[in-house]
Design a protein around this motif. Structure first.
Motif, PDB file in Angstrom:
ATOM      1  N   MET A  28       2.282  14.903 -11.388  1.00 42.59           N
ATOM      2  CA  MET A  28       1.586  13.828 -10.676  1.00 42.59           C
ATOM      3  C   MET A  28       1.948  13.899  -9.197  1.00 42.59           C
ATOM      4  SD  MET A  28       2.120  10.800 -13.492  1.00 42.59           S
ATOM      5  CE  MET A  28       1.021   9.587 -12.769  1.00 42.59           C
ATOM      6  N   THR A  29       0.925  13.917  -8.349  1.00 46.77           N
ATOM      7  CA  THR A  29       1.148  14.039  -6.912  1.00 46.77           C
ATOM      8  C   THR A  29       1.008  12.717  -6.172  1.00 46.77           C
ATOM      9  OG1 THR A  29      -1.165  14.629  -6.567  1.00 46.77           O
ATOM     10  CG2 THR A  29       0.405  16.446  -6.903  1.00 46.77           C
ATOM     11  N   ASN A  30       0.620  11.678  -6.859  1.00 49.26           N
ATOM     12  CA  ASN A  30       0.484  10.371  -6.213  1.00 49.26           C
ATOM     13  C   ASN A  30       1.851   9.875  -5.781  1.00 49.26           C
ATOM     14  OD1 ASN A  30      -1.635  10.724  -8.365  1.00 49.26           O
ATOM     15  ND2 ASN A  30      -2.489   8.991  -7.266  1.00 49.26           N
ATOM     16  N   PRO A  31       1.944   9.345  -4.564  1.00 50.27           N
ATOM     17  CA  PRO A  31       3.216   8.737  -4.167  1.00 50.27           C
ATOM     18  C   PRO A  31       3.505   7.517  -5.041  1.00 50.27           C
ATOM     19  CG  PRO A  31       1.570   8.551  -2.399  1.00 50.27           C
ATOM     20  CD  PRO A  31       0.933   9.282  -3.522  1.00 50.27           C
ATOM     21  N   LEU A  32       4.770   7.294  -5.325  1.00 50.58           N
ATOM     22  CA  LEU A  32       5.172   6.162  -6.152  1.00 50.58           C
ATOM     23  C   LEU A  32       5.823   5.106  -5.276  1.00 50.58           C
ATOM     24  CD1 LEU A  32       5.389   5.117  -9.123  1.00 50.58           C
ATOM     25  CD2 LEU A  32       7.714   6.030  -9.110  1.00 50.58           C
ATOM     26  N   GLN A  33       5.260   3.912  -5.304  1.00 50.65           N
ATOM     27  CA  GLN A  33       5.867   2.745  -4.662  1.00 50.65           C
ATOM     28  C   GLN A  33       6.465   1.907  -5.784  1.00 50.65           C
ATOM     29  OE1 GLN A  33       6.133   2.227  -1.483  1.00 50.65           O
ATOM     30  NE2 GLN A  33       4.551   3.481  -0.544  1.00 50.65           N
ATOM     31  N   VAL A  34       7.585   1.267  -5.526  1.00 51.65           N
ATOM     32  CA  VAL A  34       8.259   0.486  -6.557  1.00 51.65           C
ATOM     33  C   VAL A  34       8.470  -0.941  -6.066  1.00 51.65           C
ATOM     34  CG1 VAL A  34      10.346   0.267  -7.969  1.00 51.65           C
ATOM     35  CG2 VAL A  34       9.434   2.534  -7.443  1.00 51.65           C
ATOM     36  N   ALA A  35       8.107  -1.885  -6.927  1.00 56.44           N
ATOM     37  CA  ALA A  35       8.423  -3.293  -6.705  1.00 56.44           C
ATOM     38  C   ALA A  35       9.406  -3.688  -7.804  1.00 56.44           C
ATOM     39  CB  ALA A  35       7.163  -4.150  -6.762  1.00 56.44           C
ATOM     40  N   GLY A  36      10.525  -4.272  -7.413  1.00 54.22           N
ATOM     41  CA  GLY A  36      11.587  -4.583  -8.359  1.00 54.22           C
ATOM     42  C   GLY A  36      11.449  -5.904  -9.081  1.00 54.22           C
ATOM     43  N   ASP A  37      10.442  -6.709  -8.718  1.00 58.73           N
ATOM     44  CA  ASP A  37      10.198  -7.968  -9.419  1.00 58.73           C
ATOM     45  C   ASP A  37       8.745  -8.377  -9.194  1.00 58.73           C
ATOM     46  OD1 ASP A  37       9.984  -9.909  -7.071  1.00 58.73           O
ATOM     47  OD2 ASP A  37      12.028  -9.191  -6.749  1.00 58.73           O
ATOM     48  N   GLY A  38       8.319  -9.413  -9.899  1.00 56.54           N
ATOM     49  CA  GLY A  38       6.927  -9.841  -9.825  1.00 56.54           C
ATOM     50  C   GLY A  38       6.508 -10.362  -8.467  1.00 56.54           C
ATOM     51  N   GLN A  39       7.380 -11.102  -7.803  1.00 55.70           N
ATOM     52  CA  GLN A  39       7.031 -11.621  -6.478  1.00 55.70           C
ATOM     53  C   GLN A  39       6.896 -10.496  -5.468  1.00 55.70           C
ATOM     54  OE1 GLN A  39       6.138 -14.890  -5.605  1.00 55.70           O
ATOM     55  NE2 GLN A  39       5.400 -13.671  -3.881  1.00 55.70           N
ATOM     56  N   GLU A  40       7.766  -9.508  -5.569  1.00 56.50           N
ATOM     57  CA  GLU A  40       7.680  -8.358  -4.670  1.00 56.50           C
ATOM     58  C   GLU A  40       6.364  -7.600  -4.894  1.00 56.50           C
ATOM     59  OE1 GLU A  40      10.928  -5.441  -2.840  1.00 56.50           O
ATOM     60  OE2 GLU A  40      10.605  -5.079  -4.990  1.00 56.50           O
ATOM     61  N   ALA A  41       5.908  -7.514  -6.131  1.00 61.60           N
ATOM     62  CA  ALA A  41       4.628  -6.865  -6.419  1.00 61.60           C
ATOM     63  C   ALA A  41       3.479  -7.614  -5.754  1.00 61.60           C
ATOM     64  CB  ALA A  41       4.407  -6.785  -7.929  1.00 61.60           C
ATOM     65  N   ILE A  42       3.482  -8.932  -5.863  1.00 61.98           N
ATOM     66  CA  ILE A  42       2.433  -9.744  -5.233  1.00 61.98           C
ATOM     67  C   ILE A  42       2.498  -9.593  -3.717  1.00 61.98           C
ATOM     68  CG2 ILE A  42       1.676 -12.120  -4.806  1.00 61.98           C
ATOM     69  CD1 ILE A  42       2.464 -12.717  -7.760  1.00 61.98           C
ATOM     70  N   ASP A  43       3.695  -9.622  -3.150  1.00 63.28           N
ATOM     71  CA  ASP A  43       3.843  -9.441  -1.705  1.00 63.28           C
ATOM     72  C   ASP A  43       3.309  -8.076  -1.270  1.00 63.28           C
ATOM     73  OD1 ASP A  43       4.977 -11.957  -1.532  1.00 63.28           O
ATOM     74  OD2 ASP A  43       7.038 -11.221  -1.343  1.00 63.28           O
ATOM     75  N   TYR A  44       3.612  -7.050  -2.049  1.00 65.19           N
ATOM     76  CA  TYR A  44       3.109  -5.701  -1.740  1.00 65.19           C
ATOM     77  C   TYR A  44       1.579  -5.712  -1.727  1.00 65.19           C
ATOM     78  CZ  TYR A  44       2.302  -0.683  -1.919  1.00 65.19           C
ATOM     79  OH  TYR A  44       1.883   0.592  -1.622  1.00 65.19           O
ATOM     80  N   LEU A  45       0.975  -6.268  -2.761  1.00 67.99           N
ATOM     81  CA  LEU A  45      -0.484  -6.266  -2.867  1.00 67.99           C
ATOM     82  C   LEU A  45      -1.142  -7.133  -1.797  1.00 67.99           C
ATOM     83  CD1 LEU A  45      -0.661  -6.385  -6.748  1.00 67.99           C
ATOM     84  CD2 LEU A  45      -1.234  -4.428  -5.278  1.00 67.99           C
ATOM     85  N   ARG A  46      -0.488  -8.203  -1.382  1.00 69.46           N
ATOM     86  CA  ARG A  46      -1.004  -9.066  -0.315  1.00 69.46           C
ATOM     87  C   ARG A  46      -0.787  -8.442   1.061  1.00 69.46           C
ATOM     88  NH1 ARG A  46       2.294 -13.820  -0.385  1.00 69.46           N
ATOM     89  NH2 ARG A  46       1.149 -14.408   1.454  1.00 69.46           N
ATOM     90  N   GLY A  47       0.112  -7.479   1.156  1.00 72.78           N
ATOM     91  CA  GLY A  47       0.465  -6.920   2.455  1.00 72.78           C
ATOM     92  C   GLY A  47       1.289  -7.905   3.255  1.00 72.78           C
ATOM     93  N   ALA A  48       2.146  -8.628   2.557  1.00 69.34           N
ATOM     94  CA  ALA A  48       2.936  -9.683   3.191  1.00 69.34           C
ATOM     95  C   ALA A  48       4.344  -9.188   3.513  1.00 69.34           C
ATOM     96  CB  ALA A  48       3.012 -10.896   2.269  1.00 69.34           C
ATOM     97  N   GLY A  49       4.911  -9.774   4.562  1.00 67.43           N
ATOM     98  CA  GLY A  49       6.302  -9.484   4.927  1.00 67.43           C
ATOM     99  C   GLY A  49       6.533  -8.017   5.217  1.00 67.43           C
ATOM    100  N   LYS A  50       7.518  -7.450   4.559  1.00 67.25           N
ATOM    101  CA  LYS A  50       7.874  -6.049   4.831  1.00 67.25           C
ATOM    102  C   LYS A  50       6.786  -5.072   4.395  1.00 67.25           C
ATOM    103  CE  LYS A  50      10.511  -5.217   0.558  1.00 67.25           C
ATOM    104  NZ  LYS A  50      11.822  -4.897   0.003  1.00 67.25           N
ATOM    105  N   PHE A  51       5.762  -5.546   3.657  1.00 68.80           N
ATOM    106  CA  PHE A  51       4.671  -4.684   3.193  1.00 68.80           C
ATOM    107  C   PHE A  51       3.419  -4.783   4.055  1.00 68.80           C
ATOM    108  CE2 PHE A  51       7.145  -5.919  -0.622  1.00 68.80           C
ATOM    109  CZ  PHE A  51       7.667  -4.665  -0.907  1.00 68.80           C
TER     110      PHE A  51
END
Length: 185
Positions: A28-51
């Motif tokens: 698999m050549t897709n880069p892997l991003q990791v969210a360590g909890d559910g809130q971090e996943a939502i923040d990542y998808l929202r593009g919030a804070g450090k994301f």
């Protein structure tokens, strides 16, 4: 060819490590991003804070979502994803739970697949290869379905009013019009 990242939402560092190894072995050549909890996943998808920097944290093509997570549980993350009309990723639940209630709830909330984490590491490699082969290489997502889902969710929001309902009615009408006629409209 630019490959979109995979977002792995997993709180167990060992599971993250083993999945990274399985991805590598599966080619698999897709880069892997990791969210360590559910809130971090939502923040990542929202593009919030450090994301907030989408060049560093682009929206994923595929989300592998554990159910038992700190702060926001996996089913709540899945519900949130499906409520966002602009988000259309493939969401695969990757959990150790074999409970029928968890499986049924995940599908009811819009999971594309539900996979039980294998105990043996070599089985995880086979699972990663299967995910890659089907969901990333063979699967063809429907752009029309994505567009309709955006309009339908807009029609369901009272604040959008009649304008959104008119868009939905137009979409439903156009679905029955032959494509050669639609192109002239």
């Amino acid at each position: 060819m630019i490959t979109k990242p995979i977002l792995l939402v997993e709180d167990d560092e060992n599971d993250v490590f083993f999945f990274q190894r399985a991805m590598s072995k599966a080619g698999m050549t897709n880069p892997l991003q990791v969210a360590g909890d559910g809130q971090e996943a939502i923040d990542y998808l929202r593009g919030a804070g450090k994301f907030a920097d989408r060049s560093r944290f682009p929206l994923p093509e595929l989300i592998l979502l554990d159910l038992k997570l700190p702060f926001v549980m996996g089913l709540d993350v899945l519900r949130w994803i499906r409520e966002q009309s602009e988000l259309v990723p493939i969401v695969i639940i990757l959990s150790s739970s074999r409970e029928e209630e968890d499986i049924a709830a995940a599908y009811k909330l819009g999971a594309n697949a539900y996979l039980v984490k294998p105990v043996e590491v070599n089985k995880l490699g086979e699972m990663a290869k299967a995910i890659n082969d089907f969901w990333l290489a063979q699967n063809t997502p429907s752009r029309l379905a994505r567009r309709r889902r955006r309009w339908e969710s807009a029609a369901d929001r009272p604040a959008e009013g009649l304008g959104a309902r008119a868009c939905l009615a137009t979409t439903n009408f156009l679905a029955g019009v032959p494509s050669e006629i639609r192109s002239d409209l």
